[in-house]
Design an enzyme around this catalytic site. Structure first.
Site: not given
Ligand code: NDP
Length: 302
Positions: A54, A98, A121
């Site tokens: 990412k 994460q 997200d």
């Protein structure tokens, strides 16, 4: 028939170059690059690989990344403090926490602390609630990436994929399409079902308690598998010519990655199919970066 492969890696590469081009123009106006704040807790090897991918994608797009690396023993309040510091940092537009977190941490309570405007997200309950209302701009990445692959199949843009400007990829109306989503998790199945519904598809959600899955799935013009079981769907679950999106990522005993769909069988019957790996996975990363760009644009009114 041989299905057309919906190449998520290729589409993600087009997203990368389209975003890179946009960022190089926008940052001269704003005076800074978009910023992605990444919080990684512990030493889960898969999470380290995901985060590295990412961050590399973000860097190639011209973003600045900000790292908060915490030990596997970090407390709830230490992780909360890392989130708060990114919430107030004006150079950070998107925040990635994460997952999965070590078991002693409460993931949902921490996700709730992320500023919804920086929720790259799309997992904050405010953004999930806005999706329910058909509003909002930050959508969760895996479902959104799956939708964009469906758009690629139906928009007529597939043949020009090599030169596609991603921002020219339309959001296709799915009126008249039967969509079946197998899986109802909050991460994938539920938000994806709402996104399909928002585009006017007629949506059926199936799950582990659904009897006769074959009869339901085989009526789908768009079939999404988000189950987490190796090749549980086969050609008998697929309507001839269907678009098949395989979200599943399953590691087999011999270390190979397999989807939820038996690819060899399905590819002989579907119209379009996503591979595993190389389908939804790269799109999930690309959508994180697109969400961060959206936040950057909205903060700076551009
Ligand atoms: P969950 O385990 O949270 O959900 C799985 C869903 O599948 C549940 O709703 C479950 O039903 C349903 N299910 C399980 N067994 C069956 C069955 N035999 N028939 C029908 N439905 C069944 O998983 P996630 O949604 O988080 O992830 C799904 C898959 O997607 C995993 O392989 C995961 O690794 C992958 N994934 C991939 C991503 C990517 O970037 N490509 C990102 C996120 C996930 P019930 O609710 O009744 O238990």
């Amino acid at each position: 028939m041989a299905a057309i492969i919906l190449d998520g890696k290729k589409l993600a590469a087009r997203i990368e170059s389209s975003i890179q081009e946009k960022v190089s123009k926008l940052q001269t106006i704003v005076g800074r690059a978009p910023g992605l704040g990444v919080i990684l807790v512990g030493d889960n090897p898969a999470s380290h690989v995901y985060v590295a991918n990412k961050e590399k994608f973000a860097a190639r797009c011209g973003f600045k990344t900000f790292d908060a690396r915490l030990s596997k023993d970090a407390s709830q309040s230490e992780v909360a403090a890392a989130i708060q510091s990114f919430n107030v940092n004006k150079n950070v537009d998107g925040i990635l926490l994460q997952l999965p977190l070590p078991a002693h941490l409460n993931s949902n309570a921490l996700l709730d602390l992320i500023d919804p405007k920086k929720d790259a997200d799309g997992l904050h309950p405010v953004n999930q609630g806005l999706l329910m209302r058909g509003e909002g701009v930050l959508r969760s990445c895996t479902p959104l990436g799956s939708m964009r692959l469906i758009d690629l199949a139906l928009s007529g843009k597939y043949s020009g994929l090599d030169n596609l400007n991603y921002f020219d990829l339309p959001y296709v109306d799915l009126s008249g399409k039967n969509a079946v989503v197998v899986g109802r998790s909050i991460l994938v199945g539920k938000p994806l079902s709402l996104m399909l519904l928002e585009r006017n598809a007629t949506v059926t959600i199936a799950h582990s308690k659904t009897p006769n899955l074959e009869a339901i799935a085989s009526k789908a013009d768009i079939l999404v598998a988000a189950i987490g079981k190796v090749e549980i769907l086969n050609s008998s679950h697929i309507k001839t010519g269907a678009i098949v999106v395989d979200v599943g990522i399953n590691r087999t005993a011999d270390g190979k990655l397999k989807g939820d769909v038996n690819f060899a069988e399905a590819a002989g019957k579907a119209g379009y199919i996503t591979p595993v790996p190389g389908g939804v996975g790269p799109m999930t990363i690309a959508m994180l970066i697109e969400n961060t760009l959206r936040s950057y644009q909205s903060t700076n009114n551009i």
